[in-house]
Scaffold this active site. Sequence first.
Site, mmCIF file in Angstrom:
data_model
loop_
_atom_site.group_PDB
_atom_site.id
_atom_site.type_symbol
_atom_site.label_atom_id
_atom_site.label_comp_id
_atom_site.label_asym_id
_atom_site.label_seq_id
_atom_site.Cartn_x
_atom_site.Cartn_y
_atom_site.Cartn_z
ATOM 1 N N GLY A 144 11.091 64.620 56.717
ATOM 2 C CA GLY A 144 12.555 65.447 57.826
ATOM 3 C C GLY A 144 12.062 64.948 59.031
ATOM 4 C CE LYS A 145 9.311 65.411 62.438
ATOM 5 N NZ LYS A 145 8.417 66.051 61.536
ATOM 6 C CB ALA A 146 16.153 60.933 62.909
#
Length: 378
Positions: A185-187
């Site tokens: 779910g991170k950039a």
Amino acid sequence: MPGFELIGQEERDALNALMDEGGVFFAHGFDAKRKRYHVRELESDFREFLSCHDALCVSSGTAAIKVALKSLGVGFGDEVITQGFNFIADFEAIIDCGATPVVAGSDDTLNMDPAQLEGLITDKTKAIMPVHMLGVPARLDEIFAIAARHNIPVIEDACEAIGAKYNGRYAGTLGAAGVFSFDYGKAITTGEGGLVILNDEKMAVTARQYHDHGHMNLPDIPRGLDRAGVAGFNYRMSELNAVVGKVQLKKLDYIVAESGKRYKALDQGITSGVYKKRAVPEGAEPAYDTYIVEVADAQIREHAIQLLGDMGFGTKNLPDAMNWHCSVFWDHMGFDTKTQAQLDTLALLERQIAIPVMLGKPVEDFAELAVALNGLTG
């Protein structure tokens, strides 16, 4: 949070290339079966990109926090000051080291309130860990000044803020240590994975040994005959994660730039007085992956949350995952979760709405969302 949105042929090709060049998934040894060491290459790529002293790839953002704490010698009887709006991993890592979390409340950045910090410092304080929540850096000038007066190191938790900057430098690179997460779910994502930034050589050596069962990785000695420098654990990243990470890192500038367009469409488009926009410290540039507004009117807030669902945006953590992002809910961890600072943080967070910035939606959709939000009334 769009790293997973951009997974495509480049990541597939990188994984296939790993198989073609020997298929070694482990980051150490097996020299005769492999052509490259991808974890080490990713660390080098991060050192260059972030302009930092040392970068260590680990198995998760949580592991990165634990390794950073261990590199500072945090242990039983110590205290680590962090903040109530957080992710549970910071507290898990502190407690797993045998230390006690001490909790500051949030200011209008929703990050650590520097005005509360000095009053929490004791002779047991081993580290201060501000968290750059949902892409916006904390007020680091004030935090660093207080830490320096007391000679206490600062660990920046930038797990949710890769690509953000503070006074022209990347968040996560300004303290004694910094940590990043690359979960799905991170950039940018490696599936699971994390990074530790160390700005002190002794800490860097300790961290590298600790994350690898204490291995010193002495030159010209086979791994099986290597010696241990510290009592360690296994927080290694795999080569599978690293090859994906190398591709994703090349996309980060694009991700931040495109996310910024969507974030600014909301920031410029939301003009109704019912919304109070999250503060961004002077000199800070967000990672632009989440846009947060405060809504004091409970009825309008509920209508706004419903609107976000109806328009296909949804929310991110506030309010949909509060139990995992506010320390008031963590009674199972054995520390005092009901201090006034933490209760005040909960009350503050209950007025917020966090809007995820996704690249799958064009800029125009975010502009339309702003207009729709402006139209809401009680």
